[in-house]
Design a protein around this motif. Structure first.
Motif, short mmCIF file in Angstrom:
data_model
loop_
_atom_site.label_atom_id
_atom_site.label_comp_id
_atom_site.label_asym_id
_atom_site.label_seq_id
_atom_site.Cartn_x
_atom_site.Cartn_y
_atom_site.Cartn_z
N ALA A 51 5.14 -14.79 -0.30
CA ALA A 51 4.27 -13.90 0.48
C ALA A 51 3.83 -14.59 1.78
O ALA A 51 3.85 -13.98 2.85
N TRP A 52 3.45 -15.86 1.67
CA TRP A 52 3.00 -16.60 2.85
C TRP A 52 4.08 -16.62 3.91
O TRP A 52 3.85 -16.40 5.09
N GLN A 53 5.34 -16.88 3.48
CA GLN A 53 6.42 -16.94 4.46
C GLN A 53 6.68 -15.57 5.10
O GLN A 53 6.96 -15.49 6.28
N TRP A 54 6.55 -14.51 4.31
CA TRP A 54 7.01 -13.20 4.78
C TRP A 54 5.98 -12.34 5.49
O TRP A 54 6.32 -11.28 6.00
N VAL A 55 4.71 -12.74 5.49
CA VAL A 55 3.67 -11.89 6.06
C VAL A 55 4.02 -11.36 7.46
O VAL A 55 3.76 -10.21 7.79
N GLY A 56 4.66 -12.22 8.28
CA GLY A 56 4.98 -11.82 9.64
C GLY A 56 5.87 -10.60 9.73
O GLY A 56 5.82 -9.84 10.70
N PHE A 57 6.67 -10.38 8.70
CA PHE A 57 7.64 -9.29 8.72
C PHE A 57 6.96 -7.90 8.63
O PHE A 57 7.11 -7.10 9.55
N PRO A 58 6.16 -7.62 7.56
CA PRO A 58 5.45 -6.34 7.55
C PRO A 58 4.48 -6.23 8.72
O PRO A 58 4.32 -5.14 9.28
N LEU A 59 3.90 -7.36 9.11
CA LEU A 59 2.96 -7.34 10.22
C LEU A 59 3.60 -6.76 11.48
O LEU A 59 3.03 -5.87 12.13
N LEU A 60 4.80 -7.23 11.81
CA LEU A 60 5.46 -6.76 13.02
C LEU A 60 5.91 -5.31 12.87
O LEU A 60 5.79 -4.51 13.80
N LEU A 61 6.41 -4.95 11.69
CA LEU A 61 6.86 -3.56 11.49
C LEU A 61 5.67 -2.59 11.56
O LEU A 61 5.74 -1.56 12.20
N TYR A 62 4.57 -2.95 10.87
CA TYR A 62 3.39 -2.10 10.92
C TYR A 62 2.84 -2.05 12.34
O TYR A 62 2.38 -1.01 12.81
N GLY A 63 2.88 -3.18 13.04
CA GLY A 63 2.40 -3.24 14.42
C GLY A 63 3.17 -2.26 15.30
O GLY A 63 2.58 -1.50 16.07
N ALA A 64 4.50 -2.28 15.14
CA ALA A 64 5.34 -1.38 15.94
C ALA A 64 5.02 0.07 15.60
O ALA A 64 4.93 0.93 16.48
#
Lengths: 321, 296
Positions: A187-200
């Protein structure tokens, strides 16, 4: 190979004016396509098809023996060690998925929402949050195994410094905590992924609804739960399906944290590790048949459940709008 | 770890103000959100920072002061990893394999994506579906047959074998992204070029290629990262130590240098370094590319 005949060969006779895109003649297009098609055919399509046939035969070492139908699949659920290890590994994958959904996707969504309205340092935060995602999962796994080391590990040292001595445990040595370490590190490694998708997705939303609700006196929390979140359903669906696929295929982090046997005592074993052991370490004479059956089974589960998830989210979307 | 769990807790307090957004609560809320963002930034970055800092320390320092900074920064760990633990060899193999396969897959995908975008035949539509279906294919399903395929043509443990496999599995993603870009370009450009007497190859090379440069950058960055990081293919397809890529090198290295912790940290930093360089060169591409084709 001269171009101007392209319009005649294209099936767009019904159009009133000539189409905007100049079509390539099919012959030329096929020539352009050839190198990619050859590579893809040899190293992707052909292995895919053979994998299916591999799983339907019994093997002696590297030679195909006889057609056994679904025999290899039956083996997975009736013969040891598979009968114990397949359900256990599968359950661990599901737990990894559930943990990722709860930890990584909710933290990602929260950070995306908070970051969305911000101007100062927005890019900086995005970059910082995305850094772990770019580093190799294998490096991340090994890094955390060092950070959590009971011998010199900075994590336990930190816990002791802040007075949480009771939490300074051998995290990776204990079967009950080891799997949670795998979940949290992933989870720690992957947080950036949903973050960027949700951001977009947030950037693409029409904010007039929220503004109207704000004028009507809806609180920030009400606006989030009743307007923003439902509007995000499609992207939440996409992220969930991708999270599911990644959780089912997880390999480098469990490998780095628990080795190929999923130590301690199989507590961190997952399907991909089981596949790897069966295919390349078991020494079983039917290694190819059994491991191919595991791969096919995993593929069917990923494929089937992804489609089911997608359908479910589509229906949820339709109910909302 | 523990701090990761505090993040949602901090969050509920930021969402809590149930009063309509007034000017007075605005300041408090802004401070709370700022705190949350900086706290999570620390959670994301501190482990990576620890990795870098500890690679400049010695084992004694690591044991006696687990939370300390490098007192006398030393490159000894790097020297050991780079020379004695063969990281120079792994590094070079990783560079050759990654650059080679990204270059090959980008060239063939550009040609294919152009053909698929600019042809209206039904056959080409079907072929595109076949390519895109590759996006769903799990590596576990293909690896055993790929191993025997490479074995039969004498390419197990060769960098060429890895290059071909990586190039092939990259095609679905690259064709998808590049195809989307080609479709956005107006067809009049080619019509004009055609009137000027350009053939298909010249049209592709001189007219279209310069226009899709941003998409090419996205594809290059986005295939570079996973191929550089990948561990599964070389773990199985490479049996010869002198042909190991960095991730496979790391697994044997972790077995052999178990208690030489600072050397282990140095190895992890070496494996990550090219990505940091890439990130500094192409942050924008990475951030926008991560969401390419998925943001809808």
């Amino acid at each position: 190979m001269t171009g101007p005949t392209a319009e005649e060969t294209s099936p767009s006779a019904g159009h009133r004016r000539p189409p905007l895109t100049a079509a390539l003649p099919t012959g030329t297009a096929l020539v352009f396509l050839l190198p990619a098609a050859l590579l893809f055919g040899f190293f992707v399509l052909y292995p895919m098809v053979t994998a299916l046939t591999y799983s339907l035969y019994s093997w002696r070492g590297t030679s195909q023996e006889s057609f056994v139908g679904l025999g290899n699949f039956v083996t997975l659920f009736t013969a040891e060690p598979y009968a114990t290890q397949v359900p256990r590994a599968f359950a661990h994958n599901l737990l990894l998925f559930a943990g990722s959904m709860v930890v990584q996707n909710s933290v990602g969504l929260l950070l995306a929402v908070v970051l969305h309205r911000r101007r100062r340092f927005k890019r900086l935060f995005q970059v910082l949050y995305t850094m772990p995602y770019l580093v190799s999962p294998l490096v991340i796994g090994y890094l955390w195994s060092l950070l959590l080391s009971p011998l010199f590990g900075p994590v336990n040292a930190l816990l002791k410094t802040v007075g949480l001595d009771a939490l300074a445990l051998p995290w990776l040595g204990n079967p009950t905590t080891a799997l949670w370490v795998v979940v949290l590190v992933t989870a720690w490694q992957w947080v950036g992924f949903p973050l960027l998708l949700y951001g977009a997705a947030l950037g693409g939303l029409d904010h007039s609804l929220e503004e109207a609700a704000e004028l009507d006196g809806a609180s920030a929390r009400q606006r989030f739960w009743h307007i923003t979140l439902p509007l995000l359903t499609p992207i939440i669906g996409t992220v969930s399906v991708l999270t599911f696929i990644f959780s089912m295929e997880a390999f480098p982090i469990p490998y780095a944290l628990g080795g190929s046997t999923g130590s301690p005592a199989g507590a961190t074993d997952v399907m991909s590790l089981l596949f790897y052991r069966t295919a390349f370490q078991s020494g079983s004479s039917n290694a190819i048949g059994t491991s191919s059956a595991i791969a096919i089974l995993l593929f069917l589960v990923i494929f089937g459940l992804s489609i089911a998830f997608n359908k479910w989210f589509r229906r949820a979307e339709r109910r909302l709008f | 770890m523990a701090t990761t769990l505090t993040a949602p807790g901090t969050a509920t307090t930021t969402n809590r103000p149930a009063t309509p957004p007034g000017r007075r609560t605005g300041g408090v809320r802004a401070a709370a959100t700022s705190t949350l963002l900086w706290v999570y930034a620390a959670v994301a970055i501190l482990p990576l920072l620890t990795m870098v800092l500890n690679s400049f320390r010695t084992n004694q320092e690591l044991v006696s002061e687990p939370l300390g900074l490098p007192a006398e920064p030393s490159l000894a760990a790097y020297q050991e990893a780079w020379i004695e633990a063969s990281f120079s060899t792994y590094f070079w193999n990783s560079i050759v394999v990654t650059v080679g396969s990204v270059a090959l897959s980008t060239v063939v995908s550009l040609l294919a994506a152009y053909a698929l975008a600019r042809s209206r035949s039904r056959l080409m539509g079907a072929l595109e579906q076949v390519f895109v279906s590759g996006l769903m294919m799990p590596v576990f399903l293909m690896i055993v047959p790929i191993f025997y395929l490479l074995d039969s043509i004498g390419m197990v443990s060769t960098r060429t074998g890895l290059v071909l496999v990586y190039a092939a599995v990259s095609i679905p993603f690259s064709v998808f992204v590049l195809g989307t870009f080609f479709r956005q370009l107006p067809g009049e450009l080619e019509e004009a070029a055609r009137i000027d007497g350009a053939g298909p190859l010249r049209m592709f090379w001189s007219v279209m290629l310069p226009l899709v440069r941003p998409a090419v950058a996205t594809v290059v960055v986005f295939r570079f990262v996973p191929i550089w990081n990948d561990f599964f293919y070389p773990l199985i397809l490479v049996r010869d130590r002198t042909r190991y890529t960095l991730p496979v090198g790391l697994t044997t290295f972790f077995g052999e240098y178990q208690t030489s912790w600072s050397t282990l940290f140095a190895g992890l930093v070496i494996a990550t370094l090219p990505l940091v360089v890439l990130f500094l060169l192409a942050t924008k591409q990475i951030i926008s590319g991560l969401t390419a084709g998925m943001g809808k």
